[in-house]
Structures are given as C-alpha cells and as structure tokens.
Scaffold this motif. Structure first.
Motif, PDB file in Angstrom:
ATOM      1  N   SER A  26       1.632   1.380   3.895  1.00 20.40           N
ATOM      2  CA  SER A  26       2.431   2.490   3.369  1.00 20.40           C
ATOM      3  C   SER A  26       2.454   2.386   1.849  1.00 20.40           C
ATOM      4  N   SER A  27       2.688   3.527   1.215  1.00 19.28           N
ATOM      5  CA  SER A  27       2.713   3.583  -0.239  1.00 19.28           C
ATOM      6  C   SER A  27       3.879   4.448  -0.679  1.00 19.28           C
ATOM      7  N   GLN A  28       4.601   3.955  -1.692  1.00 20.71           N
ATOM      8  CA  GLN A  28       5.739   4.711  -2.208  1.00 20.71           C
ATOM      9  C   GLN A  28       5.906   4.379  -3.680  1.00 20.71           C
ATOM     10  N   ASN A  29       5.944   5.403  -4.528  1.00 17.60           N
ATOM     11  CA  ASN A  29       6.118   5.255  -5.972  1.00 17.60           C
ATOM     12  C   ASN A  29       5.086   4.309  -6.585  1.00 17.60           C
ATOM     13  N   GLY A  30       3.856   4.425  -6.156  1.00 23.26           N
ATOM     14  CA  GLY A  30       2.792   3.601  -6.716  1.00 23.26           C
ATOM     15  C   GLY A  30       2.768   2.177  -6.206  1.00 23.26           C
ATOM     16  N   GLN A  31       3.672   1.858  -5.292  1.00 26.45           N
ATOM     17  CA  GLN A  31       3.703   0.506  -4.739  1.00 26.45           C
ATOM     18  C   GLN A  31       3.137   0.536  -3.332  1.00 26.45           C
ATOM     19  N   LEU A  32       2.212  -0.322  -3.087  1.00 29.15           N
ATOM     20  CA  LEU A  32       1.552  -0.423  -1.794  1.00 29.15           C
ATOM     21  C   LEU A  32       2.266  -1.488  -0.975  1.00 29.15           C
ATOM     22  N   ARG A  33       2.428  -1.214   0.327  1.00 29.90           N
ATOM     23  CA  ARG A  33       3.113  -2.153   1.204  1.00 29.90           C
ATOM     24  C   ARG A  33       2.287  -2.386   2.461  1.00 29.90           C
ATOM     25  N   TYR A  34       2.012  -3.659   2.753  1.00 31.28           N
ATOM     26  CA  TYR A  34       1.311  -4.041   3.979  1.00 31.28           C
ATOM     27  C   TYR A  34       2.337  -4.595   4.946  1.00 31.28           C
ATOM     28  N   GLN A  35       2.223  -4.186   6.213  1.00 27.86           N
ATOM     29  CA  GLN A  35       3.112  -4.711   7.235  1.00 27.86           C
ATOM     30  C   GLN A  35       2.270  -5.402   8.292  1.00 27.86           C
ATOM     31  N   TYR A  36       2.639  -6.621   8.596  1.00 25.72           N
ATOM     32  CA  TYR A  36       1.946  -7.429   9.599  1.00 25.72           C
ATOM     33  C   TYR A  36       2.899  -7.727  10.741  1.00 25.72           C
ATOM     34  N   LEU A  37       2.421  -7.646  11.970  1.00 32.95           N
ATOM     35  CA  LEU A  37       3.197  -7.997  13.156  1.00 32.95           C
ATOM     36  C   LEU A  37       2.531  -9.194  13.817  1.00 32.95           C
ATOM     37  N   ASP A  38       3.343 -10.218  14.151  1.00 33.70           N
ATOM     38  CA  ASP A  38       2.758 -11.372  14.831  1.00 33.70           C
ATOM     39  C   ASP A  38       2.907 -11.221  16.341  1.00 33.70           C
ATOM     40  N   ASN A  39       2.478 -12.213  17.087  1.00 32.49           N
ATOM     41  CA  ASN A  39       2.485 -12.139  18.561  1.00 32.49           C
ATOM     42  C   ASN A  39       3.893 -12.148  19.139  1.00 32.49           C
ATOM     43  N   GLN A  40       4.869 -12.657  18.405  1.00 28.30           N
ATOM     44  CA  GLN A  40       6.249 -12.687  18.895  1.00 28.30           C
ATOM     45  C   GLN A  40       7.003 -11.404  18.552  1.00 28.30           C
ATOM     46  N   GLY A  41       6.358 -10.460  17.897  1.00 34.73           N
ATOM     47  CA  GLY A  41       6.984  -9.190  17.553  1.00 34.73           C
ATOM     48  C   GLY A  41       7.698  -9.209  16.218  1.00 34.73           C
ATOM     49  N   ARG A  42       7.584 -10.305  15.471  1.00 39.86           N
ATOM     50  CA  ARG A  42       8.230 -10.380  14.160  1.00 39.86           C
ATOM     51  C   ARG A  42       7.393  -9.618  13.138  1.00 39.86           C
ATOM     52  N   SER A  43       8.080  -9.038  12.163  1.00 40.47           N
ATOM     53  CA  SER A  43       7.419  -8.233  11.142  1.00 40.47           C
ATOM     54  C   SER A  43       7.397  -8.988   9.812  1.00 40.47           C
ATOM     55  N   ARG A  44       6.330  -8.785   9.074  1.00 38.90           N
ATOM     56  CA  ARG A  44       6.175  -9.408   7.758  1.00 38.90           C
ATOM     57  C   ARG A  44       5.622  -8.343   6.820  1.00 38.90           C
ATOM     58  N   GLN A  45       6.302  -8.146   5.682  1.00 42.69           N
ATOM     59  CA  GLN A  45       5.853  -7.152   4.723  1.00 42.69           C
ATOM     60  C   GLN A  45       5.411  -7.836   3.429  1.00 42.69           C
ATOM     61  N   VAL A  46       4.342  -7.305   2.859  1.00 41.94           N
ATOM     62  CA  VAL A  46       3.845  -7.787   1.573  1.00 41.94           C
ATOM     63  C   VAL A  46       3.764  -6.569   0.661  1.00 41.94           C
ATOM     64  N   ARG A  47       4.406  -6.650  -0.510  1.00 38.53           N
ATOM     65  CA  ARG A  47       4.423  -5.536  -1.443  1.00 38.53           C
ATOM     66  C   ARG A  47       3.506  -5.844  -2.622  1.00 38.53           C
ATOM     67  N   PHE A  48       2.780  -4.806  -3.037  1.00 35.89           N
ATOM     68  CA  PHE A  48       1.857  -4.923  -4.164  1.00 35.89           C
ATOM     69  C   PHE A  48       2.314  -3.982  -5.263  1.00 35.89           C
ATOM     70  N   ASP A  49       2.057  -4.397  -6.517  1.00 32.47           N
ATOM     71  CA  ASP A  49       2.376  -3.514  -7.643  1.00 32.47           C
ATOM     72  C   ASP A  49       1.221  -2.549  -7.885  1.00 32.47           C
ATOM     73  N   GLU A  50       1.254  -1.824  -9.008  1.00 32.62           N
ATOM     74  CA  GLU A  50       0.223  -0.823  -9.284  1.00 32.62           C
ATOM     75  C   GLU A  50      -1.148  -1.446  -9.548  1.00 32.62           C
ATOM     76  N   ASN A  51      -1.192  -2.750  -9.877  1.00 37.27           N
ATOM     77  CA  ASN A  51      -2.466  -3.446 -10.079  1.00 37.27           C
ATOM     78  C   ASN A  51      -2.975  -4.122  -8.810  1.00 37.27           C
ATOM     79  N   ARG A  52      -2.298  -3.838  -7.682  1.00 34.97           N
ATOM     80  CA  ARG A  52      -2.623  -4.423  -6.381  1.00 34.97           C
ATOM     81  C   ARG A  52      -2.481  -5.943  -6.382  1.00 34.97           C
ATOM     82  N   CYS A  53      -1.391  -6.395  -6.992  1.00 30.12           N
ATOM     83  CA  CYS A  53      -1.037  -7.802  -7.023  1.00 30.12           C
ATOM     84  C   CYS A  53       0.289  -7.965  -6.283  1.00 30.12           C
ATOM     85  N   VAL A  54       0.454  -9.094  -5.580  1.00 31.04           N
ATOM     86  CA  VAL A  54       1.677  -9.331  -4.825  1.00 31.04           C
ATOM     87  C   VAL A  54       2.826  -9.510  -5.818  1.00 31.04           C
TER      88      VAL A  54
END
Length: 163
Positions: free
Chosen positions: A131-159
């Motif tokens: 997903s992307s909002q206000n120039g910030q990219l967000r990756y969402q990962y789901l593991d096998n137990q159903g837990r969610s993990r989000q990683v946010r990137f800035d406009e330079n695609r850096c965490v």
C-alpha cells in the motif's frame, strides 16, 4: 610437361623449410621496461630490432628451457597505519547501516532502519500486501501463525520504521 610441373610443386611442398624466423621491434622506455611488438615503437621509447626464431619441433635438436626469473619484491615500510577509504558505494539510503549489520540482519530475517527495498525483499520475500499513502510505501507480511508485520519505506524506498 604438366606432370613435370606437378612433380616439381610436390617436391617443393615436401622439402623441409628452414627455421621460421621473424624480426620484431624491441622498445625500451626511460624506466627500462621492455616491450616487443611488430608495429614499431612510440617516439619516446628507444627502438631496436630483435630477431626471433622458433625451433621446429621435429628437428631433433635439444632446445634449452627458459630459466624463471628470481626477482624479489621489496615492499616499502608502511608510512602510516591509518586506514584511508578512497571510495565507498552509496546504497541510496545514506549508508545508515554497515554492510556487516545488513548481512547479519538478513541472516536473522530482521529489518533495520536504513535497509533498502531490495534488502527487505531479499530478506523477507515478496510482501502479501503493498500500500502507498502520501509518498510512503508500506509492505505487509503475514506469517504462518496469522501475525502481521509491516515495513514502511520513505520516498527514497528506504526503511524508516517497522511495526
């Protein structure tokens, strides 16, 4: 007459040829470095003519083997023990983390602030949701137990943060 010409031609072809030889230019620069070439020497180098010949393998005469040069290199003593970095690769995120920290995080499947998008995808794989909002990219990962993990990137695609 034609047969005589053929016979003479065959005899000439079957005769052993003299040792093949060539002349090459021997170029020596001001520092004493030698170069052998068939094209001639540059004007700033001293030019000489060198006769080169190769013995025929079937001549039966022994050919002396070349002796290896036994030169020793003497290294000058180090002038300083300080390490000087001349150039460094920029990862696009300001090199906020070292290569060692990046590798260790990737092995442990961790995400650190300053990692690039390619580092995150190499560590965690392709995200389940992007997903992307206000120039910030967000990756969402789901593991096998159903837990969610989000990683946010800035406009330079850096965490820039993780949840």
């Amino acid at each position: 007459m034609r047969e005589l010409t053929r016979a003479a031609f065959c005899i000439i072809l079957l005769c052993p040829l003299p040792l093949l030889a060539a002349s090459v230019f021997r170029c020596e620069d001001a520092n004493g470095h030698l170069t052998f070439t068939s094209q001639g020497c540059p004007s700033e180098q001293q030019q000489g003519l060198q006769h080169a010949s190769n013995a025929t393998p079937s001549s039966g005469k022994p050919v002396a083997m070349a002796k290896p040069a036994t030169t020793q290199r003497v290294m000058p003593p180090p002038t300083s023990s300080k390490l000087v970095v001349v150039g460094q690769q920029d990862d696009g995120c300001g090199n906020r983390i070292t290569g060692r920290a990046r590798r260790q995080a990737m092995i442990k499947h961790e995400v650190l602030a300053g990692m690039t998008l390619a580092d995150v995808e190499s560590t965690l794989g392709r995200p389940n949701k992007i997903s992307s909002q206000n120039g910030q990219l967000r990756y969402q990962y789901l593991d096998n137990q159903g837990r969610s993990r989000q990683v946010r990137f800035d406009e330079n695609r850096c965490v820039n943060g993780k949840r």
